[in-house]
Design a protein around this motif. Sequence first.
Motif, PDB file in Angstrom:
ATOM      1  N   ASN A 157       0.804  -1.210   0.000  1.00  0.00           N
ATOM      2  CA  ASN A 157       0.000   0.000   0.000  1.00  0.00           C
ATOM      3  C   ASN A 157       0.848   1.275   0.000  1.00  0.00           C
ATOM      4  O   ASN A 157       0.325   2.356   0.202  1.00  0.00           O
ATOM      5  CB  ASN A 157      -0.985   0.009   1.174  1.00  0.00           C
ATOM      6  CG  ASN A 157      -0.306   0.005   2.522  1.00  0.00           C
ATOM      7  OD1 ASN A 157       0.909  -0.047   2.625  1.00  0.00           O
ATOM      8  ND2 ASN A 157      -1.098   0.044   3.569  1.00  0.00           N
ATOM      9  N   TYR A 201      -2.791   1.613   5.959  1.00  0.00           N
ATOM     10  CA  TYR A 201      -3.910   0.691   5.796  1.00  0.00           C
ATOM     11  C   TYR A 201      -5.104   1.126   6.645  1.00  0.00           C
ATOM     12  O   TYR A 201      -6.237   1.168   6.170  1.00  0.00           O
ATOM     13  CB  TYR A 201      -3.476  -0.728   6.159  1.00  0.00           C
ATOM     14  CG  TYR A 201      -4.582  -1.734   6.136  1.00  0.00           C
ATOM     15  CD1 TYR A 201      -5.055  -2.243   4.928  1.00  0.00           C
ATOM     16  CD2 TYR A 201      -5.164  -2.176   7.314  1.00  0.00           C
ATOM     17  CE1 TYR A 201      -6.076  -3.172   4.899  1.00  0.00           C
ATOM     18  CE2 TYR A 201      -6.197  -3.098   7.296  1.00  0.00           C
ATOM     19  CZ  TYR A 201      -6.649  -3.593   6.090  1.00  0.00           C
ATOM     20  OH  TYR A 201      -7.669  -4.498   6.066  1.00  0.00           O
ATOM     21  N   LEU A 202      -4.842   1.466   7.922  1.00  0.00           N
ATOM     22  CA  LEU A 202      -5.922   1.917   8.797  1.00  0.00           C
ATOM     23  C   LEU A 202      -6.527   3.231   8.327  1.00  0.00           C
ATOM     24  O   LEU A 202      -7.741   3.413   8.369  1.00  0.00           O
ATOM     25  CB  LEU A 202      -5.407   2.066  10.231  1.00  0.00           C
ATOM     26  CG  LEU A 202      -5.125   0.772  10.979  1.00  0.00           C
ATOM     27  CD1 LEU A 202      -4.494   1.068  12.326  1.00  0.00           C
ATOM     28  CD2 LEU A 202      -6.391  -0.029  11.136  1.00  0.00           C
ATOM     29  N   LYS A 242      -6.633   4.431   5.251  1.00  0.00           N
ATOM     30  CA  LYS A 242      -7.416   4.211   4.031  1.00  0.00           C
ATOM     31  C   LYS A 242      -8.728   3.505   4.335  1.00  0.00           C
ATOM     32  O   LYS A 242      -9.756   3.823   3.748  1.00  0.00           O
ATOM     33  CB  LYS A 242      -6.614   3.416   3.007  1.00  0.00           C
ATOM     34  CG  LYS A 242      -5.562   4.241   2.322  1.00  0.00           C
ATOM     35  CD  LYS A 242      -4.855   3.449   1.251  1.00  0.00           C
ATOM     36  CE  LYS A 242      -3.810   4.293   0.559  1.00  0.00           C
ATOM     37  NZ  LYS A 242      -3.097   3.535  -0.476  1.00  0.00           N
ATOM     38  N   SER A 243      -8.713   2.532   5.248  1.00  0.00           N
ATOM     39  CA  SER A 243      -9.953   1.833   5.575  1.00  0.00           C
ATOM     40  C   SER A 243     -10.907   2.750   6.325  1.00  0.00           C
ATOM     41  O   SER A 243     -12.126   2.650   6.164  1.00  0.00           O
ATOM     42  CB  SER A 243      -9.669   0.575   6.389  1.00  0.00           C
ATOM     43  OG  SER A 243      -9.160   0.908   7.649  1.00  0.00           O
ATOM     44  N   GLU A 244     -10.390   3.677   7.129  1.00  0.00           N
ATOM     45  CA  GLU A 244     -11.247   4.641   7.822  1.00  0.00           C
ATOM     46  C   GLU A 244     -11.855   5.627   6.825  1.00  0.00           C
ATOM     47  O   GLU A 244     -13.000   6.040   6.976  1.00  0.00           O
ATOM     48  CB  GLU A 244     -10.453   5.386   8.890  1.00  0.00           C
ATOM     49  CG  GLU A 244     -11.254   6.379   9.676  1.00  0.00           C
ATOM     50  CD  GLU A 244     -12.404   5.772  10.462  1.00  0.00           C
ATOM     51  OE1 GLU A 244     -13.425   6.467  10.643  1.00  0.00           O
ATOM     52  OE2 GLU A 244     -12.286   4.614  10.901  1.00  0.00           O
ATOM     53  N   MET A 263     -12.599   4.917   3.767  1.00  0.00           N
ATOM     54  CA  MET A 263     -13.593   4.185   2.992  1.00  0.00           C
ATOM     55  C   MET A 263     -14.892   3.989   3.780  1.00  0.00           C
ATOM     56  O   MET A 263     -15.966   3.986   3.215  1.00  0.00           O
ATOM     57  CB  MET A 263     -13.042   2.816   2.586  1.00  0.00           C
ATOM     58  CG  MET A 263     -11.849   2.918   1.680  1.00  0.00           C
ATOM     59  SD  MET A 263     -12.356   3.514   0.095  1.00  0.00           S
ATOM     60  CE  MET A 263     -11.932   2.131  -0.892  1.00  0.00           C
ATOM     61  N   HIS A 264     -14.776   3.806   5.107  1.00  0.00           N
ATOM     62  CA  HIS A 264     -15.929   3.539   5.964  1.00  0.00           C
ATOM     63  C   HIS A 264     -15.918   4.479   7.164  1.00  0.00           C
ATOM     64  O   HIS A 264     -15.708   4.042   8.288  1.00  0.00           O
ATOM     65  CB  HIS A 264     -15.907   2.091   6.456  1.00  0.00           C
ATOM     66  CG  HIS A 264     -15.765   1.088   5.366  1.00  0.00           C
ATOM     67  ND1 HIS A 264     -16.772   0.801   4.480  1.00  0.00           N
ATOM     68  CD2 HIS A 264     -14.721   0.303   5.004  1.00  0.00           C
ATOM     69  CE1 HIS A 264     -16.348  -0.118   3.632  1.00  0.00           C
ATOM     70  NE2 HIS A 264     -15.110  -0.432   3.916  1.00  0.00           N
ATOM     71  N   HIS A 317     -17.914   3.948  10.928  1.00  0.00           N
ATOM     72  CA  HIS A 317     -18.440   2.583  10.971  1.00  0.00           C
ATOM     73  C   HIS A 317     -18.550   2.090  12.408  1.00  0.00           C
ATOM     74  O   HIS A 317     -19.564   1.521  12.785  1.00  0.00           O
ATOM     75  CB  HIS A 317     -17.559   1.648  10.148  1.00  0.00           C
ATOM     76  CG  HIS A 317     -17.993   0.212  10.195  1.00  0.00           C
ATOM     77  ND1 HIS A 317     -19.190  -0.204   9.655  1.00  0.00           N
ATOM     78  CD2 HIS A 317     -17.427  -0.881  10.752  1.00  0.00           C
ATOM     79  CE1 HIS A 317     -19.312  -1.512   9.859  1.00  0.00           C
ATOM     80  NE2 HIS A 317     -18.257  -1.935  10.513  1.00  0.00           N
TER      81      HIS A 317
END
Length: 89
Positions: free
Chosen positions: A4, A60-61, A63-65, A67-68, A71
Amino acid sequence: MKPNIGRIDALIRITAGFTVLAYSIAKMVRKPHRNRSLLAAMLGGMKVAEGITRFCPLVYLAKSEMMHPGHDQQHEEDHHQDGRVMNPS
């Protein structure tokens, strides 16, 4: 585990990691009872590992945050204090 970070970023992380690692090891040789040097060595080693694997857990964290967003907050709002689910989805 997919890469990533880019190639240039990986090379910069490897270079910076080895620099911090060498500096902290040199400090540990002179003053072996200092915990700061050990912490710096561990952080430098982590940067080298991130550069070699081209995977950064913080990226990674992040990018995932992105995206969502929210959540975890939404999941907590769906549950009542006594454990019953208020809004099943």
